[in-house]
Motif scaffolding. Sequence first.
Motif, PDB file in Angstrom:
ATOM      1  N   VAL A  99       0.876  -1.432   0.100  1.00 15.03           N
ATOM      2  CA  VAL A  99      -0.099   0.048  -0.147  1.00 15.03           C
ATOM      3  C   VAL A  99       0.780   1.242   0.049  1.00 15.03           C
ATOM      4  CG1 VAL A  99      -1.492   1.285   1.448  1.00 15.03           C
ATOM      5  CG2 VAL A  99      -1.935  -1.148   1.166  1.00 15.03           C
ATOM      6  N   THR A 100       1.943   1.264   1.010  1.00 17.79           N
ATOM      7  CA  THR A 100       2.785   2.468   0.968  1.00 17.79           C
ATOM      8  C   THR A 100       3.665   2.645  -0.371  1.00 17.79           C
ATOM      9  OG1 THR A 100       3.310   2.057   3.216  1.00 17.79           O
ATOM     10  CG2 THR A 100       4.910   3.527   2.048  1.00 17.79           C
ATOM     11  N   TYR A 103       0.867   4.026  -2.898  1.00 16.16           N
ATOM     12  CA  TYR A 103       0.732   5.331  -2.516  1.00 16.16           C
ATOM     13  C   TYR A 103       1.876   6.440  -3.151  1.00 16.16           C
ATOM     14  CZ  TYR A 103       0.240   9.671   0.200  1.00 16.16           C
ATOM     15  OH  TYR A 103       0.195  11.019   0.450  1.00 16.16           O
ATOM     16  N   GLY A 106       1.720   6.576  -6.931  1.00 16.63           N
ATOM     17  CA  GLY A 106       0.500   7.549  -7.129  1.00 16.63           C
ATOM     18  C   GLY A 106       0.878   8.945  -7.295  1.00 16.63           C
ATOM     19  N   ASN A 107       1.594   9.298  -6.045  1.00 15.78           N
ATOM     20  CA  ASN A 107       1.989  10.648  -5.846  1.00 15.78           C
ATOM     21  C   ASN A 107       2.740  10.946  -7.087  1.00 15.78           C
ATOM     22  OD1 ASN A 107       0.538  11.379  -3.615  1.00 15.78           O
ATOM     23  ND2 ASN A 107       2.086  10.592  -2.174  1.00 15.78           N
TER      24      ASN A 107
END
Length: 195
Positions: A99-100, A103, A106-107
């Motif tokens: 998940v990290t 994330y 995506g950033n």
Amino acid sequence: MDKIGLRNSDVGMISLSTRWLLSLNLVNGVMGVSALVLPSCFHQCGILLGCVLLLITNFFTKLSCSFLMLAAGLTHRDTYDGLGMKAYGQVGKGCVEVVTALYVFGNLIAFFVVVADITPSLLKVFIDTDLVLGPLSVTAVAAFAMLPLSLSRSVRTVCKFSLAAMVCYLMLVLRLLVLCKNCLLVEQTFEEVNY
């Protein structure tokens, strides 16, 4: 020890300037460029609903940060994957890492989209050319800014760039206020506001 299990001596070892830099880095990481999108969000949903939604998200953000601090203090873990490992074992640690990574990816994509959209229009002010500057600007930013920052071993370097980014955000907001001062003082402007 305080109520969440952190030793006061650990906190006291960090200098005040380092605390400010780390706090600014955290704020920039959480808010980032999204602070510049808030006016558009308020325009879309209205001032009253926008304020209510902002307060609700603020409350839940504070609540989730409090839960994370409490969990970190009780388990004596200081990383997300450490908390995942303590709560759910290897599966939890793996899920947190995935998940990290998603994330952060995506950033990164969002950042590149912003760079590809904004940089060519800024460069065309200074350089009169018909070249497609989007891919070139993304490559230049990735090679000469992001790669050296990601290879840095010191968080202080990244914190200084976060501080510079926050100053740029502030300068942009002040510039927009100066440009809009005549519009804000007109009575007709308040009649057109979407409440």
